[in-house]
Write a protein that holds these residues in place. Structure first.
Motif, mmCIF file in Angstrom:
data_model
loop_
_atom_site.group_PDB
_atom_site.id
_atom_site.type_symbol
_atom_site.label_atom_id
_atom_site.label_comp_id
_atom_site.label_asym_id
_atom_site.label_seq_id
_atom_site.Cartn_x
_atom_site.Cartn_y
_atom_site.Cartn_z
ATOM 1 N N HIS A 1 0.834 -1.208 0.000
ATOM 2 C CA HIS A 1 0.000 0.000 0.000
ATOM 3 C C HIS A 1 0.864 1.251 0.000
ATOM 4 C CE1 HIS A 1 -3.778 2.137 0.546
ATOM 5 N NE2 HIS A 1 -3.195 2.872 1.459
ATOM 6 N N ASN B 1 1.048 -2.533 -4.791
ATOM 7 C CA ASN B 1 -0.292 -2.914 -5.260
ATOM 8 C C ASN B 1 -0.582 -2.313 -6.629
ATOM 9 O OD1 ASN B 1 -0.585 -4.191 -2.819
ATOM 10 N ND2 ASN B 1 -1.993 -2.693 -1.945
ATOM 11 N N THR C 1 -6.242 -3.303 3.646
ATOM 12 C CA THR C 1 -6.916 -2.083 3.179
ATOM 13 C C THR C 1 -7.687 -2.343 1.897
ATOM 14 O OG1 THR C 1 -5.166 -0.743 4.154
ATOM 15 C CG2 THR C 1 -6.578 0.322 2.525
ATOM 16 N N GLU C 2 -7.088 -3.121 0.987
ATOM 17 C CA GLU C 2 -7.746 -3.410 -0.291
ATOM 18 C C GLU C 2 -8.571 -4.688 -0.239
ATOM 19 O OE1 GLU C 2 -4.952 -0.348 -0.940
ATOM 20 O OE2 GLU C 2 -4.579 -2.311 -0.037
#
Length: 247
Positions: free
Chosen positions: A96, A101, A121-122
């Motif tokens: 991140h 990513n 987070t993703e």
């Protein structure tokens, strides 16, 4: 520091590496040419010379090469591992914060691989939005259509946008993704043609793209466990479908 290094473990990967270099740029490393020093030591010496790395190797080799090198997620170079068959682009280090990513998506889109993202987070974002659009649509038109399709759902729940290769460089679509920090996953038209599931065939798309639809199959292909929660909705030249992970 130059931007990206492409590390080949074996000469058999050279054709794949050259294809990546042609599309993404970067510096190629052929460590087998230096017989005096082992590859792990060569990689350690070059590690901080690039902000990003694409390593064409098995995951285990990449982990061993990185042993002892990683220090902090805010300063470590981004590392993406690509298997020698060019099937999976795995964001391995500095995903991140370091941009691995995003790099994984760039690599995947360049050669038709699958981006593999594991950062929480993703990964915890449950929605994939498939988009098809006419040439020349603006970022505002894309945004309006996406918001219409999402309804009460929010953009921060969207993991990625998916479309076909014919729309990979559509300025309005790219601008929309950039404005909202959304990765764009590009699928080959042949991949979509092999899974042409649509709720309703679009005569316009069939005539102009030779596919029965774009947004629905793109969203479904991009989400392996997904279910279609918003069938195709069209607004001002932009067609949108929404798929949610079925946990």
């Amino acid at each position: 520091m130059t931007d990206c290094g492409i590390w080949l473990v074996r000469p058999e990967s050279e054709a794949l590496a050259l294809a990546l270099q042609e599309r993404l740029g970067g510096v190629l490393y052929r460590p087998w040419l230096n017989t005096a020093t082992g590859q792990k030591q060569q990689f350690a010496a070059a590690y901080r010379q690039h902000a990003q790395w694409i390593m064409i190797a098995a995951g285990g080799i990449a982990v061993r090469f990185l042993d002892g090198l990683a220090q902090d997620k805010h300063s470590d170079p981004a590392v993406v591992v690509l298997d020698e068959a060019g099937r999976f682009a795995v964001s391995l280090l500095a995903g991140h914060e370091g941009g691995a990513n995003r790099l994984a998506y760039r690599v995947a889109n360049a050669i038709g691989a699958v981006p593999v993202i594991t950062t929480a987070t993703e990964a915890l974002k449950p929605l994939v939005v498939g988009i098809g659009c006419r040439k020349g649509v603006t970022a505002g038109q894309v945004a309006a259509a996406v918001h219409q399709a999402l309804g009460d759902r929010q953009l921060n729940e969207v993991r990625e946008i998916a479309t076909i290769d014919l729309k990979a460089h559509e300025p309005g679509l790219l601008e929309f993704c950039g404005q909202h920090d959304l990765p764009l996953r590009v699928l080959a038209s042949a991949t979509v043609a092999a899974r042409p599931w649509v709720t309703k065939v679009s005569d316009w798309v069939q005539q102009n793209v030779e596919l029965p639809g774009v947004c629905e199959p793109c969203a479904l292909i991009a989400s392996a466990r997904g279910r279609l929660i918003v069938p195709k909705m069209a607004l001002d030249g932009v067609a949108v479908a929404v798929v949610e992970d079925n946990m």
